[in-house]
Design an enzyme around this catalytic site. Structure first.
Site, PDB file in Angstrom:
ATOM      1  N   TYR A 161      -4.292 -14.184  -0.027  1.00 30.97           N
ATOM      2  CA  TYR A 161      -4.358 -13.030   0.988  1.00 30.97           C
ATOM      3  C   TYR A 161      -5.739 -12.056   0.328  1.00 30.97           C
ATOM      4  O   TYR A 161      -6.465 -11.612   1.432  1.00 30.97           O
ATOM      5  CB  TYR A 161      -3.268 -12.455   1.003  1.00 30.97           C
ATOM      6  CG  TYR A 161      -2.855 -11.141   2.071  1.00 30.97           C
ATOM      7  CD1 TYR A 161      -2.971 -11.492   3.518  1.00 30.97           C
ATOM      8  CD2 TYR A 161      -3.003  -9.973   1.604  1.00 30.97           C
ATOM      9  CE1 TYR A 161      -3.074 -10.491   4.287  1.00 30.97           C
ATOM     10  CE2 TYR A 161      -2.877  -8.779   2.598  1.00 30.97           C
ATOM     11  CZ  TYR A 161      -3.018  -9.052   3.823  1.00 30.97           C
ATOM     12  OH  TYR A 161      -2.978  -7.909   4.832  1.00 30.97           O
ATOM     13  N   LYS A 165      -8.960 -11.313   2.615  1.00 29.42           N
ATOM     14  CA  LYS A 165      -9.254  -9.876   3.259  1.00 29.42           C
ATOM     15  C   LYS A 165     -10.580  -9.351   2.372  1.00 29.42           C
ATOM     16  O   LYS A 165     -11.166  -8.584   3.044  1.00 29.42           O
ATOM     17  CB  LYS A 165      -8.106  -9.196   2.903  1.00 29.42           C
ATOM     18  CG  LYS A 165      -6.985  -9.330   3.932  1.00 29.42           C
ATOM     19  CD  LYS A 165      -7.162  -9.168   5.072  1.00 29.42           C
ATOM     20  CE  LYS A 165      -6.130  -9.410   6.149  1.00 29.42           C
ATOM     21  NZ  LYS A 165      -6.337  -9.066   7.613  1.00 29.42           N
TER      22      LYS A 165
HETATM   23  N1  LIG Z   1       1.871  -4.306   7.958  1.00 26.02           N
HETATM   24  C1  LIG Z   1       1.156  -4.285   6.930  1.00 26.02           C
HETATM   25  O1  LIG Z   1       1.877  -3.455   5.944  1.00 26.02           O
HETATM   26  C2  LIG Z   1      -0.143  -4.536   6.758  1.00 26.02           C
HETATM   27  C3  LIG Z   1      -0.958  -3.919   5.523  1.00 26.02           C
HETATM   28  C4  LIG Z   1      -2.495  -4.176   5.456  1.00 26.02           C
HETATM   29  C5  LIG Z   1      -3.020  -5.310   6.520  1.00 26.02           C
HETATM   30  N2  LIG Z   1      -2.213  -5.693   7.379  1.00 26.02           N
HETATM   31  C6  LIG Z   1      -3.038  -6.410   8.283  1.00 26.02           C
HETATM   32  O2  LIG Z   1      -2.837  -6.104   9.799  1.00 26.02           O
HETATM   33  C7  LIG Z   1      -2.918  -7.256  10.410  1.00 26.02           C
HETATM   34  C8  LIG Z   1      -1.665  -7.347  11.459  1.00 26.02           C
HETATM   35  O3  LIG Z   1      -0.510  -7.359  10.725  1.00 26.02           O
HETATM   36  P1  LIG Z   1       0.880  -6.880  11.300  1.00 26.02           P
HETATM   37  O4  LIG Z   1       1.634  -6.445  10.001  1.00 26.02           O
HETATM   38  O5  LIG Z   1       0.687  -6.208  12.358  1.00 26.02           O
HETATM   39  O6  LIG Z   1       1.456  -8.310  11.439  1.00 26.02           O
HETATM   40  P2  LIG Z   1       2.952  -8.954  12.233  1.00 26.02           P
HETATM   41  O7  LIG Z   1       3.208 -10.299  11.624  1.00 26.02           O
HETATM   42  O8  LIG Z   1       3.698  -7.850  12.785  1.00 26.02           O
HETATM   43  O9  LIG Z   1       1.790  -9.384  13.570  1.00 26.02           O
HETATM   44  C9  LIG Z   1       0.980 -10.106  13.647  1.00 26.02           C
HETATM   45  C10 LIG Z   1       0.694 -10.987  14.935  1.00 26.02           C
HETATM   46  O10 LIG Z   1      -0.772 -11.926  14.780  1.00 26.02           O
HETATM   47  C11 LIG Z   1      -0.189 -13.022  15.322  1.00 26.02           C
HETATM   48  N3  LIG Z   1      -0.952 -14.118  14.741  1.00 26.02           N
HETATM   49  C12 LIG Z   1      -0.815 -14.391  13.261  1.00 26.02           C
HETATM   50  N4  LIG Z   1      -1.708 -15.544  13.069  1.00 26.02           N
HETATM   51  C13 LIG Z   1      -2.374 -15.715  14.178  1.00 26.02           C
HETATM   52  C14 LIG Z   1      -3.485 -16.453  14.594  1.00 26.02           C
HETATM   53  N5  LIG Z   1      -3.982 -17.562  13.764  1.00 26.02           N
HETATM   54  N6  LIG Z   1      -3.877 -16.502  15.884  1.00 26.02           N
HETATM   55  C15 LIG Z   1      -3.422 -15.562  16.664  1.00 26.02           C
HETATM   56  N7  LIG Z   1      -2.292 -14.793  16.610  1.00 26.02           N
HETATM   57  C16 LIG Z   1      -1.892 -14.717  15.478  1.00 26.02           C
HETATM   58  C17 LIG Z   1       1.501 -13.266  15.020  1.00 26.02           C
HETATM   59  O11 LIG Z   1       1.872 -14.067  16.168  1.00 26.02           O
HETATM   60  C18 LIG Z   1       1.788 -11.468  15.326  1.00 26.02           C
HETATM   61  O12 LIG Z   1       2.279 -11.507  16.659  1.00 26.02           O
HETATM   62  C19 LIG Z   1      -3.126  -8.460   9.593  1.00 26.02           C
HETATM   63  O13 LIG Z   1      -4.630  -8.605   9.645  1.00 26.02           O
HETATM   64  C20 LIG Z   1      -2.571  -7.959   8.180  1.00 26.02           C
HETATM   65  O14 LIG Z   1      -3.342  -8.586   7.238  1.00 26.02           O
HETATM   66  C21 LIG Z   1      -0.870  -5.378   7.505  1.00 26.02           C
END
Ligand SMILES: NC(=O)c1ccc[n+]([C@@H]2O[C@H](COP(=O)([O-])OP(=O)(O)OC[C@H]3O[C@@H](n4cnc5c(N)ncnc54)[C@H](O)[C@@H]3O)[C@@H](O)[C@H]2O)c1
Length: 255
Positions: A161, A165
């Protein structure tokens, strides 16, 4: 503050849940028409698209897509152009998360991270840039969702990851430098700890959340909407001097 986004068209990948869903709602509040792109069951994505259309009076569509699949990405842009005639904004937000100890990382698992977190960004960005050039648009916007893990981490076991990233952060800067002069704004946002259904469901979520609260200078984890607000701002005229930036929305965690 009028962000002057009314009537624009945005694709939000991973728009069905978490930060992406909050981005969809924030854009809809600003009068932006939405293409919600997610690989969840299409009924769920379409239901969310309809909900936002009814609530905010914007036009929306839900599309089932895996951002790492070139055919899916092609079909997504075809559908978007058929319905809206253009796309102004791309939120490259879908990401593959997960904890993997180094000894357990198989080449296939590593490739899954690369496929979604790197290849997905390339494919989706190529689609938007093609429309920008073919339609001779003056401005378009791409915002990539990075992660604080790309810069600082204490999780001890998510190198696929982190590595992907990190690549997404470098891609953001490289692409901004390549296409910025054409009027394509490319920026990244760096969330830290965000409360989503996914992060709430990990083992020891409550203990983790309490521990996080102690180390985050603003004193709590972020709500998805608080990340979305900054991402949406980056797509406005008000952010016209922000190019190739990686904007820290970690509540000071990276300090
Ligand atoms: N939640 C956190 O604490 C956090 C922190 C840092 C970065 N992020 C980043 O933020 C972004 C969103 O994360 P989140 O926490 O909202 O995730 P989440 O799991 O709540 O939602 C992610 C959504 O993306 C969709 N998805 C996943 N892979 C996919 C693909 N290959 N094609 C199309 N759709 C896809 C899933 O179906 C889901 O609806 C990600 O890139 C994650 O790495 C999240």
């Amino acid at each position: 503050m009028d962000l002057k986004l009314n009537g624009k068209v945005a694709i939000i990948t991973g728009g069905g849940a978490g930060i992406g869903a909050a981005m969809c709602e924030t854009f809809a509040e600003e009068g932006v028409n939405l293409i919600i792109a997610d690989f969840r069951p299409i009924e769920q994505t379409e239901a969310y698209a309809k909900e936002l259309a009814n609530k905010y009076g914007v036009e929306t569509m839900g599309v089932k897509v895996d951002v790492s699949n070139p055919d899916d990405v092609c079909a997504l842009y075809e559908a978007a152009l058929k319905k809206f005639g253009t796309v102004d904004i791309l939120m490259n937000n879908a990401g593959k998360m997960g904890l993997n100890r180094i000894e357990d990382v198989t080449i296939n698992e590593l490739r899954k991270f690369e496929a979604v977190n790197i290849e997905g960004l390339f494919l989706m960005s190529q689609g938007l840039i093609k429309i920008h050039r073919e339609q001779k648009k003056k401005k378009s916007w791409i915002v990539n969702t990075i992660s604080k893990s790309a810069f600082t981490t204490n999780s001890g076991g998510n190198s696929p990851y982190i590595a992907t990233k990190g690549a997404a952060a470098s891609f953001t800067r490289g692409l901004a430098s390549e296409v910025g002069r054409e009027g394509i704004y490319v920026n990244g946002i760096i969330p830290g700890y965000v409360k989503t259904e996914t992060t709430k469901s990990i083992p020891n979520a409550k203990e983790r959340s309490e521990a996080m609260t102690k180390i985050i200078p603003v004193g709590r984890e972020a709500e998805p909407k608080e990340i979305a607000d900054v991402a949406v701002f980056l797509c406005s005229e008000k952010a016209c001097q922000v190019m190739g930036a990686l904007v820290d929305v970690t509540g000071g965690t990276m300090l």
